[in-house]
Design a protein around this motif. Sequence first.
Motif, mmCIF file in Angstrom:
data_model
loop_
_atom_site.group_PDB
_atom_site.id
_atom_site.type_symbol
_atom_site.label_atom_id
_atom_site.label_comp_id
_atom_site.label_asym_id
_atom_site.label_seq_id
_atom_site.Cartn_x
_atom_site.Cartn_y
_atom_site.Cartn_z
ATOM 1 N N GLY A 561 0.863 -1.419 -0.123
ATOM 2 C CA GLY A 561 0.162 -0.003 -0.174
ATOM 3 C C GLY A 561 0.623 1.384 -0.158
ATOM 4 O O GLY A 561 0.597 2.196 -0.806
ATOM 5 N N VAL A 562 1.867 1.272 0.799
ATOM 6 C CA VAL A 562 2.846 2.400 0.895
ATOM 7 C C VAL A 562 3.590 2.682 -0.310
ATOM 8 O O VAL A 562 3.551 3.852 -0.879
ATOM 9 C CB VAL A 562 3.790 2.227 1.984
ATOM 10 C CG1 VAL A 562 4.546 3.355 2.187
ATOM 11 C CG2 VAL A 562 2.829 2.315 3.276
ATOM 12 N N ILE A 563 4.022 1.478 -1.021
ATOM 13 C CA ILE A 563 4.869 1.587 -2.185
ATOM 14 C C ILE A 563 3.879 2.171 -3.387
ATOM 15 O O ILE A 563 4.131 3.195 -4.207
ATOM 16 C CB ILE A 563 5.435 0.545 -2.749
ATOM 17 C CG1 ILE A 563 6.405 -0.077 -1.774
ATOM 18 C CG2 ILE A 563 5.711 0.302 -4.201
ATOM 19 C CD1 ILE A 563 6.947 -1.411 -1.929
ATOM 20 N N ASN A 564 2.583 1.712 -3.417
ATOM 21 C CA ASN A 564 1.559 2.241 -4.636
ATOM 22 C C ASN A 564 1.300 3.442 -4.109
ATOM 23 O O ASN A 564 1.118 4.235 -4.859
ATOM 24 C CB ASN A 564 0.164 1.420 -4.301
ATOM 25 C CG ASN A 564 0.472 0.047 -5.138
ATOM 26 O OD1 ASN A 564 1.620 -0.267 -5.642
ATOM 27 N ND2 ASN A 564 -0.570 -0.852 -4.772
ATOM 28 N N LEU A 565 1.160 4.147 -2.799
ATOM 29 C CA LEU A 565 0.846 5.635 -2.587
ATOM 30 C C LEU A 565 2.201 6.501 -3.086
ATOM 31 O O LEU A 565 1.999 7.554 -3.362
ATOM 32 C CB LEU A 565 0.802 5.593 -0.928
ATOM 33 C CG LEU A 565 0.646 7.237 -0.473
ATOM 34 C CD1 LEU A 565 -0.767 7.900 -1.017
ATOM 35 C CD2 LEU A 565 0.912 7.230 0.841
ATOM 36 N N LEU A 566 3.435 5.774 -2.854
ATOM 37 C CA LEU A 566 4.598 6.759 -3.133
ATOM 38 C C LEU A 566 4.631 6.828 -4.869
ATOM 39 O O LEU A 566 4.782 7.952 -5.325
ATOM 40 C CB LEU A 566 5.794 6.079 -2.714
ATOM 41 C CG LEU A 566 6.171 6.133 -1.246
ATOM 42 C CD1 LEU A 566 7.374 5.144 -0.834
ATOM 43 C CD2 LEU A 566 6.623 7.687 -0.830
#
Lengths: 718, 344, 324
Positions: A561-566
Amino acid sequence: MTTVERLHVPGTRAPGDAVLSVRDLNVRFNSENGVVHAVRGVDFDLMPGKTLGIVGESGSGKSVTSMAIMGLLPDAAEIDGSVMLKGQELLGLSDSQMCKYRGSELAMIFQDPLSSLTPVFTIGDQIVEALTVHNPKMSSKAKAARAVELLRLVGIPSPEARLKSFPHEFSGGMRQRVMIAIAIANDPRVLIADEPTTALDVTIQAQVLEVMHKAQEETGAALIMITHDLGVVAGMADDIMVMYAGKPVETGTVDQLYYSPRMPYTMGLLGAVPRVDKSAQTSLVPIEGMPPNLLTAPTGCSFAPRCPLAGPECLDGEPALLTVADDGGAGHRAACVKLAQLADVDVHEVFKAPPVPVSRFAGVPREERGTVLRLNDVKKHFPLMKGSLFKKRIGTVKAVDGISFDVREGECFSIVGESGCGKTTTLLEIMEFNKDQPGEVEIGGLNSKSAVSGSQKQAMRKELQMVFQDPTGALDPRFTVYEVLAEPLQNQGMPKEQIRKRIMELMRLVGLQPDHVNRFPNQFSGGQRQRIGIARALAVNPKLVVLDEPVSALDVSVQAGVINLLDKLRAELGLSYLMVAHDLSVVRHISNRVAVMYLGKIVEIGDVDSVFDSPRHPYTRALLSAIPVPDPEAERTRERIILSGDLPTPLDAPQGCNFASRCPIFAALPEEKRSTCLDLEPPLESGGTDHRFACFFPDRELDADMLVQHETADAGGL
Amino acid sequence: MPDAFPRAVGVQDGRTPVIKYLLKRAATYVVMIFLTTSAGYFLAVSTMSPSLIEQEKIPRPTPEQVARSLASKNLDPAMNPWDRYVQWLTGVVTRWDWGLGPDGGSVNSAFGDRVWVSTRLFLAAIILTLVIGVALGVFTAARQYKASDRVITSYSYLTYIVPAPIAYFLVQLAAININDASGQTIFYVTGISTPGMDPGWPTFVDLVAHYVVPTFAITLVGWGAYQIAQRQYLLDNVNADFVRTARAKGLTRNQAIRKHALRVSFIPVAQTIAFAVPAIFVGGFFAESIFAWPGIGFWSIDAIGKQDVNAATATLAYGSVIFAVGAVLADLATALVDPRVKVS
Amino acid sequence: MSVVNEVTAEMQAERLEHDGVVISKGRIIFRRFLRNKTAVAGLTLFLFLVVFSVLGQFLTPWTKNDIDPAYIGDAPSAEHFFGTTQAGVDLYILMVEGLRTSIVIGLVVGLGSMLFAAVYGCVMALYGGKVDKVMLFILEALIMMPSLLVVAVVTSGGSVGKASLPSWLTLTIVLLVFNWMGPARLIRSISMSLIERDFVKAARYMGVPTRDIVRKHLIPNIGSLLVLEITRGVTLAILLEVSYSFIGVGIKPPDMSLGILIGQASQQVSSFPWMFWFPLLAMFALTGSMAMMNDGLRDAFDPSSASVGRTRKRKARTAQEKTA
């Protein structure tokens, strides 16, 4: 299902052959908040010489299961069910009765090698102790000989001399080898390894996994490998058990699990892991939400709240492990009421993985984009002092030794390397932005040599923000989220009303509920805290965000989720990233360009696909080959380069090539060519468009001793 | 991950041998002792006025007589403090002469036996305090939350709020009451010896008997801090990863704790010796006052009351030396229990 | 679902309070402190002693200069609540004054030395390098100095005529000089580790000025330690005063303190026991009240999740009770 019924559940093999049989294992703890039901009905059979991988995220109950088998849980834990070791029931045995099995039939390797050895006793004493406990009549000479034999087996050089060493004189990888030596000292039948390589660097992880292979071969022990890393077990395990919320949710052979998962959680996990061996065409699969806290018994499927496929039927009682009928039948079981419908679904569709975001810079060639960061020959040397009263300089640690690169608008540039290579120091040097440092740093047109006034520095700080590795440590525990986010804005002199508006905007931007601004950081999960950290970095609209291992502290499903957000933020806001990471899979997924560092120097730099698909420097090749991929077939047939030894300290690095001491090419070089590597420093040479590397002999063959390949699927060396 | 153990003193680069390290520490302490002693001298010179005491003598001397008498002992209040300091320092450095009191008595000779009386008392008290404190700490850690643990640990916390001299006084009071109740001298509550004892064995027995009450009193209030520290450090280590490793080898929980956790828990306790020695030193001063022992403490407080500048300075120097010895001992003890500090 | 609604309503209410974050934080700390019964009892006792030491003199007609020839060395009575000394002076009024001296010394030394220690420790940690080295040397040199002897030297001079400071003030100054080193060293090491923490780095990289970092990050995070060190420092100062005066080197008559009262009475404890035990009990009440407050203060200032969890649980429970 009662215990008796469970015992009759047909497995692939008759339980009678199993060296270890676990049935309906349940563990409950009393906590301040109530009874935590940490393990809820674990069943498995472990066959002699085989490897079972237990996979799960933190809090899934995998480590508690292993500790329950070993009888190492605190007295307060309530354990029931059955654990049979070669037909002998282990549950209910007293501590002293258990001691007959622990360390002889049943041995364990723990996660953290730095704290797992007693600091005040020598390595030799600690190995001998394991022998003495179970062989009281063994002569001390025989014990010493056996200890040497064990150390040699696990690959400790000059074992006789090392017996007298203390743990602090060993590196982490070496200590984990010692732990393995202790575990196999009495030829155990069952070896449990709890995240044995999580704390280690990639090349060291590859070494230790090799040692474990070898140890298993030598002893013929069955192995339980507990891990969160789907890559690590893909090549080692025969069977896999996936755990979620204290329960096994899918079991089967390694191929069944990886190639046709049926439980949505397993599918999500596999989709959440980026691949180092493939270029990213899709976003990662995010699993929203958090695992249940296990204080209250789930009334339906424990994964239902996070499952995109959940329907009303999923809330009606917890699904049992059911045999997957259409998958060759044997042994593949999943706990999902919809498993029949999940034969050939696309996980990206199911989990609604977002489309790959497209940046407005995507069509612009790199040369035409503006430069947001430029480093020119940046160095960081630390003097190494000796003595306490009158300090004497005895050498120089060249943590960063002449680094140059640039980052253009809209791109993600990553620095990779193992701990101690200088990648984080490079970041800190950029953040310090000091005119006294050697070399130049240029941020948004401001040069560190000339921009010395306070207002210029303040302007620079607006262009450049940082996200830290540990989301907990990066947030002041006494600040509310509002205060955390307001700090950079106040510092830029924004009026109060605007700050309030901006904070609400930021919360939505990073996917947090705006009404949570009054909470303290400790009321959020790790992933949410990292989102707060990202929101803080974005508060002042910087052009460049520096990311220091932004996801390494997070669980796999949260990490996605965090990678997608970045990824999304970079595209939407036109940001540039400078990222430092040790996880090459993550780097491959989100970077455009990459630099590989070794002992303070860049050894290879260029376009990410070019570097990862056709690496030229032997260190890059070793690094890439050491990373396990979540693909059993690929893992088994891959050729691996196992580097010898640890990363040397960057103390007075040799004048020639830094990597020569561990280099597989250097090892195979004829004597007359070696002097080139030893005397001259290899320059960064171009190897095509946007790809440079520093090696004199990139195309020569590698030393055969450093190459390992694990034959075919079934033999597997087990 | 953070180091599981407090960083041991002297681990600079893992190679500095302890003996060399200790010598360097000792050199630093010599400088510090010199500074504190000098500062003490100036403090004493500027605040004390022996002439006032001299004038209370009978027959009352004339101011000129007093000045002459003091000047002959290098105590002339009219002289400038720096010159007095130089004169005094020359005496100490060249002749090891710490000067004279206002009554003409030599500080050196007064120190003589008294140093040994005090040092013996400190030594006995320090050893007993540490041994009992650590032993009780281990005992209570093993019985965490049981009645014996609660009683002993509560007692230790109580010692934090009782002033040492009052505790000694209460011990003395109790001993006197026991003596009175039994009608004979079971405990000696004042002095160091009974006059007129036969030399040899009886003198020795008498000496030991006089040590009992003061040593007991100092130890009684001293061990509390060590009991609490040792208990805490041991409990901190009971669930350490390396204890789990030892159990995984096949040791029982108790064996693993006894062999592994206990040894590691000694490391921080060894470091606290640096604080134990000064504490006992001060305690010893109080004890000597209360039990009327002819040691340094009793004598120096008396001498300071008589405005004896040189005695005050000499005692200050002695105290600084004891404190430094404590710090060096702590380093040494740490080196003994922690292999990360190397002994060569 | 009414429980959930109630809880959200409470959260909403909390949000309205948001503007005064600092105030509401202070309130949280106060509420947590009040939850600890022992601590509240300790605080009550301490406040009672303070009030007694200030106003106690108005409850008796006697002053410390009055001699009551009818009651010389007499046991407690309606006329003299705590009895009289062998000179016929009222012990009650002496104790009021003694207690006042002890409390003043405790508070001045406890607060003063801790304030100094905080500044000294923070400066060492912030500047590091040579500044740190020199300051550490001074600190260690002072630790090497036996403060008992310095007290003896300094107070002995003042007692013999000459226009000089009153002995209680001299003692206070010496205690101030010799009681900040330990806490300063502790604050230095804690500040050093805080400075290395990522949230301080984050603030620095945002360009937050050093004074704001100290004010907003450093001080609040060592705040709980400071509060505990202050109660510890107050206790220590009270104990040292009693100890020194007891053996006759600290405060000297005509100044009055608990230590002097106890010391003087110890000579005739069998004939005038009240003269010994009353001041001793007063001292225990004083140091005991400090010890009782300690635990509650630690809990109140601890930002760890446990106390927050407790708060939330309590809220949830009250919410449940409301719906029930």
